[in-house]
Design a protein around this motif. Structure first.
Motif, PDB file in Angstrom:
ATOM      1  N   GLU A  71      48.451  34.561  43.278  1.00  0.00           N
ATOM      2  CA  GLU A  71      47.886  35.395  44.336  1.00  0.00           C
ATOM      3  C   GLU A  71      46.977  34.532  45.186  1.00  0.00           C
ATOM      4  O   GLU A  71      46.176  33.750  44.658  1.00  0.00           O
ATOM      5  N   SER A  89      34.324  36.579  51.748  1.00  0.00           N
ATOM      6  CA  SER A  89      33.747  37.907  51.537  1.00  0.00           C
ATOM      7  C   SER A  89      32.248  37.758  51.409  1.00  0.00           C
ATOM      8  O   SER A  89      31.700  36.654  51.484  1.00  0.00           O
ATOM      9  N   ALA A 144      40.074  34.743  52.087  1.00  0.00           N
ATOM     10  CA  ALA A 144      39.306  34.901  50.837  1.00  0.00           C
ATOM     11  C   ALA A 144      37.815  35.075  51.082  1.00  0.00           C
ATOM     12  O   ALA A 144      37.071  35.427  50.156  1.00  0.00           O
ATOM     13  N   ALA A 180      44.109  35.045  48.102  1.00  0.00           N
ATOM     14  CA  ALA A 180      43.283  36.041  48.799  1.00  0.00           C
ATOM     15  C   ALA A 180      43.786  37.458  48.535  1.00  0.00           C
ATOM     16  O   ALA A 180      43.939  38.269  49.451  1.00  0.00           O
ATOM     17  N   HIS A 181      44.046  37.761  47.261  1.00  0.00           N
ATOM     18  CA  HIS A 181      44.444  39.094  46.793  1.00  0.00           C
ATOM     19  C   HIS A 181      45.843  39.491  47.260  1.00  0.00           C
ATOM     20  O   HIS A 181      46.204  40.671  47.193  1.00  0.00           O
ATOM     21  N   ARG A 182      46.646  38.533  47.723  1.00  0.00           N
ATOM     22  CA  ARG A 182      48.013  38.824  48.139  1.00  0.00           C
ATOM     23  C   ARG A 182      48.961  38.003  47.277  1.00  0.00           C
ATOM     24  O   ARG A 182      48.775  36.794  47.126  1.00  0.00           O
ATOM     25  N   PRO A 183      50.008  38.646  46.719  1.00  0.00           N
ATOM     26  CA  PRO A 183      50.932  37.887  45.876  1.00  0.00           C
ATOM     27  C   PRO A 183      51.602  36.762  46.656  1.00  0.00           C
ATOM     28  O   PRO A 183      51.917  36.905  47.845  1.00  0.00           O
ATOM     29  N   GLU A 192      40.342  35.586  35.062  1.00  0.00           N
ATOM     30  CA  GLU A 192      40.945  36.010  36.321  1.00  0.00           C
ATOM     31  C   GLU A 192      42.433  36.271  36.106  1.00  0.00           C
ATOM     32  O   GLU A 192      43.118  35.495  35.440  1.00  0.00           O
ATOM     33  N   ASP A 193      42.938  37.340  36.715  1.00  0.00           N
ATOM     34  CA  ASP A 193      44.331  37.723  36.460  1.00  0.00           C
ATOM     35  C   ASP A 193      45.273  37.298  37.574  1.00  0.00           C
ATOM     36  O   ASP A 193      46.378  37.820  37.681  1.00  0.00           O
ATOM     37  N   TRP A 194      44.865  36.331  38.389  1.00  0.00           N
ATOM     38  CA  TRP A 194      45.715  35.893  39.495  1.00  0.00           C
ATOM     39  C   TRP A 194      46.128  34.425  39.365  1.00  0.00           C
ATOM     40  O   TRP A 194      46.711  33.862  40.303  1.00  0.00           O
TER      41      TRP A 194
END
Length: 239
Positions: free
Chosen positions: A141, A182, A180, A143-146, A123-125
């Motif tokens: 990050e 989904s 997060a 939930a896909h937000r920095p 994972e890249d976060w």
């Protein structure tokens, strides 16, 4: 920020290590063997921690102290943050910290200097570390937000047992968890007790705005309303 893979068995060493906690040495990051088990008592049994929750708390305290001494902006997140805000003491499987994306590399270097094993997962976060045999996630990050400077500014300094550290604000905690959700990750059962425990401390209108009209968060808000955890959204109150 990356490190060649190392055998995770190195996270546990036999014997009786000469362990010094970061809180024992003011003004500096002491040389620690945080990969080792806690010190053994005279009977050969670990004095601390005696259960998984205590082990997670000890890891959170140690890493938080190291990050404070390193001068890094950060905030405790996850189940230990919920515990710090007065929620359940039943902690989950790891320790979570939030840092800004641009700080991930310096934070990784500081943790390595303190003796932790640090590595980059697929994972890249986030980056991962091991402290006292417990997994530590350093997240940049949510939930896909920095993770932003504003989010870290909203963090509240709270005690995690004997160590004070910045803790993610309840509204940001719940926003990260709910946003997060989904079709592939929708564990309402894990987040419901957290929402119940922190409901009086959360700006639910802000959480709704941040989550938008995504279907899974909307379904969770509906569940919270039906269970009387939160009020219906403005404009939908019963007459």
């Amino acid at each position: 920020m990356t490190e060649d893979g190392e055998d995770t068995a190195r996270a546990r060493r036999p014997g009786t290590p000469d362990l010094r906690l970061a809180s024992d040495v003011p003004g500096e990051a002491p040389p620690l063997d945080v990969r080792a088990e806690p010190p053994l008592g005279p009977e050969g049994e670990a004095d601390l921690p005696r259960d998984r929750n205590q082990a997670i708390l000890e890891a959170a305290k140690q890493v938080g102290a190291v990050l404070k001494r390193g001068g890094h902006p950060f905030a405790l997140a996850g189940s230990v943050a919920v515990h710090a805000h007065g929620g359940s003491g039943n902690l989950q499987h790891d320790v979570d910290f939030c840092v800004r994306p641009e700080d991930a590399g310096p934070v990784a270097a500081t943790l390595r200097d303190a003796g932790l094993i640090v590595y980059s997962p697929p994972e890249d976060w986030l980056i991962k570390a091991t402290c006292f045999g417990q997994d530590v996630d350093v997240i940049f990050e949510l939930a896909h937000r920095p993770v932003s400077e504003e989010m870290l500014r909203r963090a509240q300094e709270l005690p995690v047992e004997s160590v004070r550290m910045p803790v993610l604000a309840p509204t940001d905690l719940l926003t990260g968890l709910i946003a997060a959700f989904s079709e592939h990750h929708c564990d309402f059962g894990a987040v419901l007790p957290i929402a119940r425990a922190l409901r009086e401390k959360v700006d639910w209108e802000q959480v709704r705005r941040d989550c938008g009209d995504a279907p899974m968060p909307a379904a969770f808000f509906f569940l919270l309303e039906r269970l009387n955890v939160i009020r219906p959204a403005r404009g939908r109150e019963s007459p």
